[in-house]
Write a protein that holds these residues in place. Structure first.
Motif, mmCIF file in Angstrom:
data_model
loop_
_atom_site.group_PDB
_atom_site.id
_atom_site.type_symbol
_atom_site.label_atom_id
_atom_site.label_comp_id
_atom_site.label_asym_id
_atom_site.label_seq_id
_atom_site.Cartn_x
_atom_site.Cartn_y
_atom_site.Cartn_z
ATOM 1 N N PRO A 9 -34.544 -15.561 20.218
ATOM 2 C CA PRO A 9 -34.848 -15.587 21.638
ATOM 3 C C PRO A 9 -33.734 -15.006 22.496
ATOM 4 O O PRO A 9 -33.748 -15.146 23.702
ATOM 5 C CB PRO A 9 -35.036 -17.077 21.920
ATOM 6 N N SER A 10 -32.761 -14.351 21.909
ATOM 7 C CA SER A 10 -31.599 -13.852 22.655
ATOM 8 C C SER A 10 -31.879 -12.491 23.274
ATOM 9 O O SER A 10 -32.934 -11.906 23.100
ATOM 10 C CB SER A 10 -30.387 -13.757 21.726
ATOM 11 N N ASP A 11 -30.883 -11.994 23.981
ATOM 12 C CA ASP A 11 -30.959 -10.645 24.548
ATOM 13 C C ASP A 11 -30.363 -9.620 23.587
ATOM 14 O O ASP A 11 -30.254 -8.449 23.930
ATOM 15 C CB ASP A 11 -30.208 -10.590 25.880
ATOM 16 N N MET A 12 -29.974 -10.071 22.396
ATOM 17 C CA MET A 12 -29.385 -9.161 21.419
ATOM 18 C C MET A 12 -30.434 -8.148 20.953
ATOM 19 O O MET A 12 -31.623 -8.437 20.920
ATOM 20 C CB MET A 12 -28.859 -9.931 20.209
ATOM 21 N N PHE A 128 -26.257 -5.564 18.695
ATOM 22 C CA PHE A 128 -25.397 -5.458 19.863
ATOM 23 C C PHE A 128 -26.051 -6.159 21.035
ATOM 24 O O PHE A 128 -27.254 -6.452 21.024
ATOM 25 C CB PHE A 128 -25.046 -4.001 20.168
ATOM 26 N N PRO A 129 -25.249 -6.458 22.107
ATOM 27 C CA PRO A 129 -25.748 -7.295 23.198
ATOM 28 C C PRO A 129 -26.907 -6.695 23.995
ATOM 29 O O PRO A 129 -27.797 -7.409 24.399
ATOM 30 C CB PRO A 129 -24.542 -7.494 24.108
ATOM 31 N N SER A 130 -26.899 -5.400 24.216
ATOM 32 C CA SER A 130 -27.927 -4.814 25.071
ATOM 33 C C SER A 130 -27.950 -3.311 24.908
ATOM 34 O O SER A 130 -26.909 -2.682 24.711
ATOM 35 C CB SER A 130 -27.637 -5.169 26.536
ATOM 36 N N ARG A 131 -29.123 -2.725 25.031
ATOM 37 C CA ARG A 131 -29.242 -1.268 25.032
ATOM 38 C C ARG A 131 -28.646 -0.687 26.309
ATOM 39 O O ARG A 131 -28.145 0.419 26.335
ATOM 40 C CB ARG A 131 -30.723 -0.901 24.964
ATOM 41 N N LYS A 132 -28.739 -1.446 27.410
ATOM 42 C CA LYS A 132 -28.337 -0.952 28.734
ATOM 43 C C LYS A 132 -26.833 -0.728 28.839
ATOM 44 O O LYS A 132 -26.388 0.149 29.564
ATOM 45 C CB LYS A 132 -28.783 -1.929 29.816
ATOM 46 N N GLN A 133 -26.048 -1.525 28.171
ATOM 47 C CA GLN A 133 -24.594 -1.449 28.327
ATOM 48 C C GLN A 133 -23.908 -0.877 27.091
ATOM 49 O O GLN A 133 -22.743 -1.140 26.852
ATOM 50 C CB GLN A 133 -24.045 -2.842 28.622
#
Length: 152
Positions: A9-12, A128-133
């Motif tokens: 359920p994370s933003d990973m 990784f944490p996010s595609r955006k960053q």
């Protein structure tokens, strides 16, 4: 290029770098003495070399995941010990191709293919944490790893 997949359920986010298929294998001497298992039913009657705490092996049968309970004379905490026991003829092992490809090429181990199922594949993922960053250097590393290991 492979798509990235959100992890619940994370933003990973995870993206596949390469495949690392699982295979069944055993020493040629073991196979001469006990024959290759041909089906899952055959496999469960063979001594299997397990990692501690992993009592079932994952197989795909008729496009569905099936966990098969295996047993054997030993279990160990390291992949290297499973490999060594397989080479010594202790029993059948489920390993990843990357762990044993040299042994297969040299004939120290033989691949076992069942007629009714195949081991479920593993993938090597970058998480990784996010595609955006995503920093450009991280994107370059992921692209280079994909290109080198065949998932690009």
């Amino acid at each position: 290029m492979s798509a990235s997949h959100p992890l619940e359920p994370s933003d990973m986010v995870a993206t596949k770098l390469a495949e690392n298929p699982r295979i069944l294998c055993a020493a040629p001497d073991y196979i001469r003495r006990f024959r290759k298992p041909e089906t899952i039913a055959d496999l469960v009657s063979h001594p299997c070399i397990k990692l501690h705490g992993i009592d079932t092996w994952p197989f795909m049968r008729s496009k569905a995941l099936e966990r098969v309970r295996v047993d054997g004379p030993m279990s160990t905490s390291t992949v290297d010990a499973v490999r060594s026991a397989a080479i010594a003829g202790v029993g059948v092992a489920m390993m990843t191709y990357w762990d044993v490809y040299r042994d297969l090429d040299s004939g120290i181990l033989e691949r076992i293919q069942l007629s009714d199922a195949e081991p479920d594949n593993l993938n090597i993922l970058a998480v990784f944490p996010s595609r955006k960053q995503m920093p450009p250097r991280l994107k370059a590393l992921i692209d280079a790893l994909r290109a080198r290991h065949g998932s690009g």
